[in-house]
Design an enzyme around this catalytic site. Structure first.
Site, mmCIF file in Angstrom:
data_model
loop_
_atom_site.group_PDB
_atom_site.id
_atom_site.type_symbol
_atom_site.label_atom_id
_atom_site.label_comp_id
_atom_site.label_asym_id
_atom_site.label_seq_id
_atom_site.Cartn_x
_atom_site.Cartn_y
_atom_site.Cartn_z
ATOM 1 N N CYS A 1 50.095 33.788 63.909
ATOM 2 C CA CYS A 1 51.367 33.715 64.034
ATOM 3 C C CYS A 1 51.988 32.837 62.723
ATOM 4 O O CYS A 1 52.171 31.840 62.721
ATOM 5 C CB CYS A 1 50.641 32.483 65.248
ATOM 6 S SG CYS A 1 52.279 31.415 65.999
ATOM 7 N N PRO B 1 31.429 43.121 37.835
ATOM 8 C CA PRO B 1 32.546 43.747 38.025
ATOM 9 C C PRO B 1 31.501 43.634 39.931
ATOM 10 O O PRO B 1 30.952 43.293 40.111
ATOM 11 C CB PRO B 1 31.587 45.543 37.991
ATOM 12 C CG PRO B 1 30.248 45.983 37.635
ATOM 13 C CD PRO B 1 30.089 44.277 36.953
ATOM 14 N N ARG C 1 34.972 44.732 42.874
ATOM 15 C CA ARG C 1 35.663 45.154 43.141
ATOM 16 C C ARG C 1 35.107 46.880 43.123
ATOM 17 O O ARG C 1 34.910 47.756 44.579
ATOM 18 C CB ARG C 1 37.062 44.855 42.648
ATOM 19 C CG ARG C 1 38.335 45.573 43.472
ATOM 20 C CD ARG C 1 39.212 45.896 42.603
ATOM 21 N NE ARG C 1 40.259 44.439 42.191
ATOM 22 C CZ ARG C 1 40.521 43.051 43.196
ATOM 23 N NH1 ARG C 1 41.003 44.000 44.218
ATOM 24 N NH2 ARG C 1 41.086 42.438 42.238
HETATM 25 N N1 LLP Z 1 33.093 37.227 37.321
HETATM 26 C C1 LLP Z 1 33.704 35.757 37.510
HETATM 27 C C2 LLP Z 1 33.162 35.061 37.079
HETATM 28 C C3 LLP Z 1 35.261 35.877 38.904
HETATM 29 O O1 LLP Z 1 35.086 34.956 38.949
HETATM 30 C C4 LLP Z 1 35.425 37.406 39.320
HETATM 31 C C5 LLP Z 1 36.118 37.988 40.474
HETATM 32 C C6 LLP Z 1 34.801 38.931 39.115
HETATM 33 C C7 LLP Z 1 33.800 38.594 38.378
HETATM 34 C C8 LLP Z 1 34.936 40.026 39.845
HETATM 35 O O2 LLP Z 1 35.753 39.855 39.961
HETATM 36 P P1 LLP Z 1 36.579 42.000 39.451
HETATM 37 O O3 LLP Z 1 35.584 42.885 39.358
HETATM 38 O O4 LLP Z 1 36.317 41.942 40.770
HETATM 39 O O5 LLP Z 1 37.674 41.901 39.416
HETATM 40 N N2 LLP Z 1 40.640 38.199 45.365
HETATM 41 C C9 LLP Z 1 41.129 38.974 44.666
HETATM 42 C C10 LLP Z 1 40.284 38.885 43.294
HETATM 43 C C11 LLP Z 1 39.677 37.106 43.392
HETATM 44 C C12 LLP Z 1 38.273 37.541 42.227
HETATM 45 C C13 LLP Z 1 37.823 36.328 41.683
HETATM 46 N N3 LLP Z 1 36.193 36.621 40.721
HETATM 47 C C14 LLP Z 1 40.802 39.853 44.944
HETATM 48 O O6 LLP Z 1 41.131 40.245 46.276
HETATM 49 O O7 LLP Z 1 42.199 40.446 43.916
#
Ligand code: LLP
Length: 416
Positions: A346, A275, A277
């Site tokens: 901008c 995780p 986020r």
């Molecule tokens: N593992 C891998 C291999 C990943 O690429 C990612 C996120 C995670 C775990 C963690 O994912 P999470 O638990 O945070 O959802 N910038 C985007 C999110 C991009 C996520 C990229 N990879 C946003 O602001 O929503």
């Protein structure tokens, strides 16, 4: 100071002994503020996700790699995933041991692989060609492979990382080729991983992804771990009472699927999740000043210093973040009205919140963008030669500590 719209932060006593107006006075604007207690709570919640089999949480540090936050996450007993040598470097500084780091590379160079493996950090490769490259560099060693089982999920097409239309992972159909390469270079596949995408609130796709990954795992006989990926969502619509992800229900389903599988596989396997986020989004708020209020062709714009160089999510994914309003004056909001909150960059796409119904806002109010701890600072940039903001931590005791200074104009020419 008036908390004009601030129910969420008041309920959690987010600012501890402080308030947003004082924090901005002390540290300037815009400002990322994090709450240690909330971060620790989220670490503890997710560590309870799997009951029965051996289980570990690997924080996906791309969501936020501030050193102070990484230290807290380390202190809570989590391990960590890295996506680049830069992340590895910072994670080692934060106190993670090489064996607590998994480098999940995507299209990485031989030098990057060596940077990790020379320090004893396990590497996960996500294509046959990267497995070959790894074998050439490190024959007779341990390796991890990322699979794409065809299952994907996520809040936006850009963050769905599993399924037939993404660049990630090795298609399950290529398992025989994986085995050939392992044999050719005398590699030991000790783990497999996947990540289906980012932000799901409904857990069905996650469970289908897990089941598909376990089918892949069953085809390898000496695995030490199976890493199920991240993507656990958080409620961004708190002012509309959006329910939280039901972790207890997910825990029950997941623990059963994993326990049954281990019994069939006949060997203890450690499970991991990744995780990002879930751990850091809700412990972070982005504060900003309001400099202008204007009406253009019947749209009322609230002009702030929160450009998309500071928080990119709304522009990039149309993401929604709740807004709070704090006020140093005694002025009273007479009514609710629809406004569009914009930044100072901008580009006309530089919008934080579009057509949002909020109590009347005045110039010199401060706004708080909620749930900005994940993919906020970590995606910030110097676009328009704007400076990246400072970051402050509200400790468990309610005190404020600067955990990254604001950039200066000199920083903009530091590399010449
Ligand atoms: N593992 C891998 C291999 C990943 O690429 C990612 C996120 C995670 C775990 C963690 O994912 P999470 O638990 O945070 O959802 N910038 C985007 C999110 C991009 C996520 C990229 N990879 C946003 O602001 O929503």
């Amino acid at each position: 100071m008036q908390y004009v719209q601030a129910k969420v932060t008041q309920q959690t006593n987010f600012y501890g002994k402080h308030n947003p107006v004082d924090l901005i006075k002390k540290y300037g604007s815009p400002l990322y503020v994090y709450n240690e207690r909330i971060l620790r709570e989220r670490c503890r919640d997710i560590k309870k996700l799997v009951k029965g089999p051996d289980f570990i949480v690997n924080y996906s540090a791309k969501a936020n790699s501030n050193l102070a936050l990484l230290k807290i996450i380390h202190d809570e007993g989590c391990c960590v995933d890295a996506m680049s040598p830069g992340e590895i470097y910072v994670q080692l500084q934060a106190g993670f041991k090489p064996e607590q780091i998994l480098y999940i590379g995507n299209n990485v160079s031989a030098e990057e692989m060596k940077y990790a493996s020379n320090q004893g950090i396990l590497v996960s490769v996500d294509s046959l060609s990267q497995l070959e490259l790894y074998g050439k560099i490190n024959p007779h060693s341990n390796v991890v492979a990322r699979f794409n089982t065809g299952v994907g999920a996520g809040h936006h097409q850009k963050v769905v990382t599993g399924g037939k239309k993404t660049k990630f992972g090795i298609e399950s159909a290529f398992i025989p080729e994986v085995k050939d390469i392992l044999k050719k270079y005398h590699l030991r596949l000790i783990g497999i991983n996947q990540h289906i995408g980012s932000l799901f609130m409904d857990t069905d796709s996650y469970i289908s992804g897990v089941q598909a990954l376990l089918d892949v795992a069953a085809q390898f006989s000496n695995l030490e771990f199976v890493d199920l990926g991240g993507g656990f969502g958080i409620p961004y619509h708190k002012y509309q009472n959006e329910p939280r992800l039901d972790l207890a229900a997910l825990s029950e389903k997941l623990s059963k699927v994993l326990t049954d599988w281990v019994n069939e596989y006949g060997k203890q396997v450690r499970f991991k999740v990744e995780p990002g986020r879930y751990l850091v989004a809700e412990c972070g708020i982005l504060l900003g000043n309001i400099h202008t209020i204007k009406t253009n062709y019947s749209t009322k714009y609230i002009g702030t210093d929160i450009g998309f160089n500071v928080l990119m999510r709304p522009v990039l994914y149309n993401s929604y973040h709740d807004i709070e309003i704090y006020r140093s004056s005694n002025a009273q909001s007479r009514n609710q009205e629809a406004v569009t909150i914009v930044g100072n960059i901008c580009e006309s796409g530089d919008i934080i919140a579009e057509d949002r119904k909020l109590p009347e806002i005045f110039e010199e109010d401060i706004i708080g963008v909620l749930d900005a701890g994940a993919y906020g600072y970590s995606m910030a940039s110097n676009y328009n030669n704007r400076l990246r903001p400072a970051e402050v931590l509200i400790t468990n005791h309610g005190d404020d500590v600067l955990i990254r200074r604001r950039e200066t104009l000199e920083d903009l020419v530091r590399h010449y």
